[in-house]
Design an enzyme around this catalytic site. Structure first.
Site: not given
Length: 310
Positions: A23, A143
């Site tokens: 991000y 993740d």
């Protein structure tokens, strides 16, 4: 707004870019007020957002809450600013840690030594403890991989990072896109296109990290989704309805080559019996049958560890 952008960035001196998260960019920076080194994560918001969307604010407050745990990287501050194009950017200020598990394992590969069993045990316990804390607060990481586990090489303290992707899972669990995880640590149900998944996806990743701490090699190093599944099937056997009820209903199910299950010890030979038992329980095909992080902490593998100090 100009001054907000300035004050957000004036407060810190950027030292260098240390990474590129999913991000946004991550910098090592110095807090000018305190002289403390921090990790600065710059996240852009979606193009169409006016200001900061409530979902992002919820995520940030969730991160703040989770970072009370000693095994989650601490979110120190959040600053809002504007990019050159006038878009809203958020700067998440995290504590800075020197190294991560990926680099730590690599250093042992370079010297040819294995990680001492007590070190593996301590790191695994801290990982299970951090994951149990997140799961206990309704958060999946989704993740987990060595690169996202930061550590202090002197104290061997481990902390989970990059919880930026975590969405609080509420019951019923919402559909997720399954394009986010790194392949090597990705659970078979995700690879097979399951859209409803739960804490088991993190426990699968924990298992892969466990094996890698012991052998210094990735357990399932696939380079495509299919290869990844075949690596898993070669060790654990090709799943079927008997081994994993419901598997043939998953979107990406095909007729796969047939392998019989092998002993996990064939891939992780230098792990003691209790360790192999725990690893096997984490690698259950059926997600709901995988041992939870909380249960894992009580496993005999961790007996003899000074848990209160971790």
């Amino acid at each position: 707004m100009e001054n907000v952008q300035k004050s957000a960035m004036d407060a810190f001196e950027k030292l260098e870019k240390v990474g590129e998260g999913t991000y946004g960019k991550v910098y090592r920076a110095r807090d000018k007020a305190t002289g403390k080194i921090v990790a600065l994560k710059k996240t852009r918001l979606h193009e169409d957002d006016e200001g900061v969307p409530p979902t992002t604010l919820r995520e940030v407050s969730l991160l703040r809450m989770l970072s009370r745990d000693p095994h989650v990287v601490r979110l120190i501050d959040v600053k809002q600013g504007l990019s050159k194009e006038g878009k809203t950017v958020l700067y998440l200020v995290f504590e800075y840690m020197d190294t991560d598990l990926k680099k730590f394992i690599r250093s042992f590969r370079q010297t040819g030594e294995f990680l001492p069993p007590q070190v593996v045990k301590s790191l695994m316990f801290q990982l299970c403890k951090g994951v149990a804390f997140c799961h206990g607060h309704g958060v999946l990481h989704r993740d987990l991989k060595p690169h996202n586990l930061l550590m202090d090489p002197k104290t061997l303290q481990l902390k989970i990072a990059d919880l930026g992707l975590a969405r609080a899972f509420t019951v019923p669990i919402k559909k997720y896109t399954h394009e986010i995880l790194t392949l090597w640590y990705r659970a078979p149900e995700v690879l097979m296109g399951a859209t409803h998944y739960s804490t088991g996806v993190d426990m699968w990743s924990v298992a892969c990290i466990f094996a890698e701490l012991v052998t210094k090699q990735a357990l399932f190093p696939g380079d495509s989704e299919l290869q990844q599944l075949l690596h898993i099937f070669r060790l654990l056997g090709t799943p079927n309805e008997e081994l994993w009820p419901g598997v043939s209903k998953l979107p990406n199910w095909h007729e796969y080559p047939q392998w019989n299950p092998k002993k996990v010890s064939s891939m992780v030979p230098n792990l003691d019996e209790n360790g192999l038992d725990l690893l096997t329980k984490m690698l259950a095909y059926e997600p709901a049958k995988r041992i939870s992080a909380k249960k894992a902490m009580e496993h005999p593998y961790f007996d003899g560890l000074e848990k209160d100090l971790l």
